[in-house]
Design an enzyme around this catalytic site. Structure first.
Site, PDB file in Angstrom:
ATOM      1  N   TYR A 112     -28.167  -4.939 -37.939  1.00 29.06           N
ATOM      2  CA  TYR A 112     -28.135  -4.759 -39.274  1.00 29.06           C
ATOM      3  C   TYR A 112     -26.545  -5.272 -39.851  1.00 29.06           C
ATOM      4  CZ  TYR A 112     -27.085  -2.318 -43.627  1.00 29.06           C
ATOM      5  OH  TYR A 112     -26.859  -2.339 -45.134  1.00 29.06           O
ATOM      6  N   ARG A 156     -17.063  20.861 -46.330  1.00 25.62           N
ATOM      7  CA  ARG A 156     -16.855  19.745 -45.181  1.00 25.62           C
ATOM      8  C   ARG A 156     -17.350  19.919 -44.024  1.00 25.62           C
ATOM      9  NH1 ARG A 156     -12.183  18.723 -43.205  1.00 25.62           N
ATOM     10  NH2 ARG A 156     -11.090  18.865 -45.275  1.00 25.62           N
ATOM     11  N   ASP A 211     -30.360   2.743 -33.340  1.00 28.49           N
ATOM     12  CA  ASP A 211     -30.573   2.923 -34.741  1.00 28.49           C
ATOM     13  C   ASP A 211     -32.285   2.903 -35.296  1.00 28.49           C
ATOM     14  OD1 ASP A 211     -31.021   2.279 -37.703  1.00 28.49           O
ATOM     15  OD2 ASP A 211     -29.199   0.978 -37.832  1.00 28.49           O
ATOM     16  N   LYS A 216     -33.770   4.707 -46.287  1.00 27.69           N
ATOM     17  CA  LYS A 216     -34.819   4.103 -46.149  1.00 27.69           C
ATOM     18  C   LYS A 216     -36.040   5.017 -46.099  1.00 27.69           C
ATOM     19  CE  LYS A 216     -31.570   0.971 -46.361  1.00 27.69           C
ATOM     20  NZ  LYS A 216     -31.018   0.354 -45.093  1.00 27.69           N
TER      21      LYS A 216
HETATM   22  C1  LIG Z   1     -29.713   0.278 -44.499  1.00 27.04           C
HETATM   23  C2  LIG Z   1     -29.293   0.264 -42.938  1.00 27.04           C
HETATM   24  C3  LIG Z   1     -28.178   0.791 -42.666  1.00 27.04           C
HETATM   25  C4  LIG Z   1     -27.065   1.273 -43.470  1.00 27.04           C
HETATM   26  O1  LIG Z   1     -27.393   2.409 -44.132  1.00 27.04           O
HETATM   27  P1  LIG Z   1     -26.694   2.759 -45.699  1.00 27.04           P
HETATM   28  O2  LIG Z   1     -27.425   4.114 -45.991  1.00 27.04           O
HETATM   29  O3  LIG Z   1     -27.261   1.568 -46.621  1.00 27.04           O
HETATM   30  O4  LIG Z   1     -25.259   2.878 -45.408  1.00 27.04           O
HETATM   31  C5  LIG Z   1     -28.124   0.808 -40.966  1.00 27.04           C
HETATM   32  N1  LIG Z   1     -29.029   0.368 -40.333  1.00 27.04           N
HETATM   33  C6  LIG Z   1     -30.027  -0.062 -40.868  1.00 27.04           C
HETATM   34  C7  LIG Z   1     -31.140  -0.766 -39.876  1.00 27.04           C
HETATM   35  C8  LIG Z   1     -30.435  -0.154 -42.208  1.00 27.04           C
HETATM   36  O5  LIG Z   1     -31.549  -0.582 -42.745  1.00 27.04           O
END
Ligand SMILES: *Cc1c(COP(=O)(O)O)cnc(C)c1O
Length: 393
Positions: free
Chosen positions: A109, A57, A181, A206
């Site tokens: 998001y 962890r 982000d 992504k």
């Molecule tokens: C998908 C996404 C998230 C969240 O990520 P997860 O891996 O699904 O928890 C946060 N910010 C953006 C811009 C995203 O596209």
């Protein structure tokens, strides 16, 4: 340390760093890929004597390579890997405390909005939504108690572009931290820390993973103090990425530059097609010269990214549109090799209250597209067929 590091990595281009960054060669065996250290604990040589790892962890050698790799790619002091983008964002939000306020860009998001609205608010961490992408608006919105601004650029699903350097300048003048982000751009296209941001977060699910086969999150921080606090929180809260998923994400990142080039190329082709379509009333893509975010995007990013949204003119049946697509799948998520399409108002942005959705322009006719790596000609044919097939008039 088991892993070797490339010396003086800074001299390498990002196309090289995605493959060699993080020190990926296993010194013990020479394996060119980082081994999956599938272990929870590490034998200690004596009391207080270990070889850099104690418990997975706190730290794991496979995860460490990924964390060093993303830190190098974003140009930060330290990287952290989490079990999802939301685990990453929630751990970053845990840097704040009761009475603190976080400003968020509109169109943030949906999951980020939800965790602020339904979880962190219960702990006394408040949020406000910025009304625009105008730095003057940010300046007016920074009241006492505002500790951070969390923004996305381009912001989903209308691909609104925020000037990260201008926002950082205003925020820092008022002692406010800037969190970006960077999921939609990846460090290959945009590096927020170089533009002035303090913390970068990613959904590794992504483009970084790139193959729609894992869920992961990453954080990179600029300064040592925040790095220490985040290392503490990562271990204390414990939402870490597992060794196998760390390996998969490292593997995905190796092809990031070639994949992003192709994603962007396909996005441009699809945007051109949509703009020229008599059935489409609006196309949102900052790579179009006519887009309001075009100039800022050109200034701060290598390319405008590969995500786009559009609206069909009245006289189309949306259900029929989605059902007529053969190649492009109706699904949440984005950034994989396969093209995906989604309906933000009922899918990704359903957790945002209807009045706020309407206010920011997320209409019920809005369609978001994540072009994959297929032939652009095939994708255009698929879209064209579905658009024609959905005509009701
Ligand atoms: C998908 C996404 C998230 C969240 O990520 P997860 O891996 O699904 O928890 C946060 N910010 C953006 C811009 C995203 O596209």
């Amino acid at each position: 340390m088991v892993m070797s590091q490339i010396n003086d990595r800074k001299q390498y281009a990002i196309e090289t760093t995605v493959i060699h960054g993080g020190g990926q060669i296993d010194e013990a065996t020479g394996a060119v890929n980082v081994p999956i250290y599938q272990t929870s604990t590490f034998k200690q040589d004596g009391l207080g004597k270990n070889r850099g790892y104690e418990y997975s962890r706190t730290g794991n050698p496979t995860r460490k390579v990924l964390e060093d790799l993303i830190a190098e790619l974003e140009g930060g002091t330290a990287g952290f890997a989490f079990a999802s983008g939301m685990a990453a964002i929630s751990t970053v939000l845990s840097l704040y405390r009761t009475g603190d306020r976080i400003l968020i860009s509109r169109n943030v998001y949906g999951g980020t909005f939800r965790v602020l609205d339904k979880v962190f608010k219960n702990f006394g961490i408040e949020y406000s939504i910025l009304g625009s992408e105008d730095p003057a608006d940010l300046e007016r919105s920074i009241s006492d108690g505002v500790k951070a601004i969390l923004l996305e650029s381009p912001a989903n699903p209308l691909m609104a572009v925020t000037d990260i350097a201008a926002f950082s300048e205003v925020a820092h003048r008022k002692g406010v931290q800037v969190i970006v982000d960077n999921t939609f751009m990846t460090p290959y296209l945009q590096r927020p820390l170089e533009l002035g941001a303090d913390i970068v977060v990613h959904s590794g699910t992504k483009y970084l993973g790139g193959h729609s086969d894992l869920v992961a999150g990453l954080v990179v921080v600029k300064d040592k103090d925040t790095a220490d606090r985040l290392a503490f929180l990562q271990n204390a809260i414990g939402g870490i990425l597992q060794p196998f998923d760390s390996f998969l994400l490292i593997r995905g990142i190796k092809t990031l530059s070639v994949r992003m080039d192709r994603h962007v190329e396909n996005a441009k082709r699809l945007a051109e097609y949509l703009v020229s379509s008599p059935d489409v009333s609006k196309v949102y893509y900052p790579g179009l010269g006519s887009d309001p975010g075009y100039e800022v995007s050109r200034k701060q990013a290598k390319e405008a990214g590969a995500m786009l949204s559009f609206e069909l003119k009245p006289g189309h049946d949306l259900n029929r549109f989605f059902e007529s697509l053969e190649l492009i799948s109706l699904a949440e998520s984005l950034g994989g090799v396969e093209s995906l399409v989604c309906h933000p108002s009922t899918m990704t942005h359903a957790s945002i209250p209807e009045d706020i959705r309407r206010e920011v322009g997320i209409t019920d006719g809005l369609i978001r597209l994540s072009p994959g790596l297929e032939s652009a000609d095939d994708l255009i044919r698929d879209l064209d067929n579905a658009i024609r097939g959905s005509r009701t008039a």
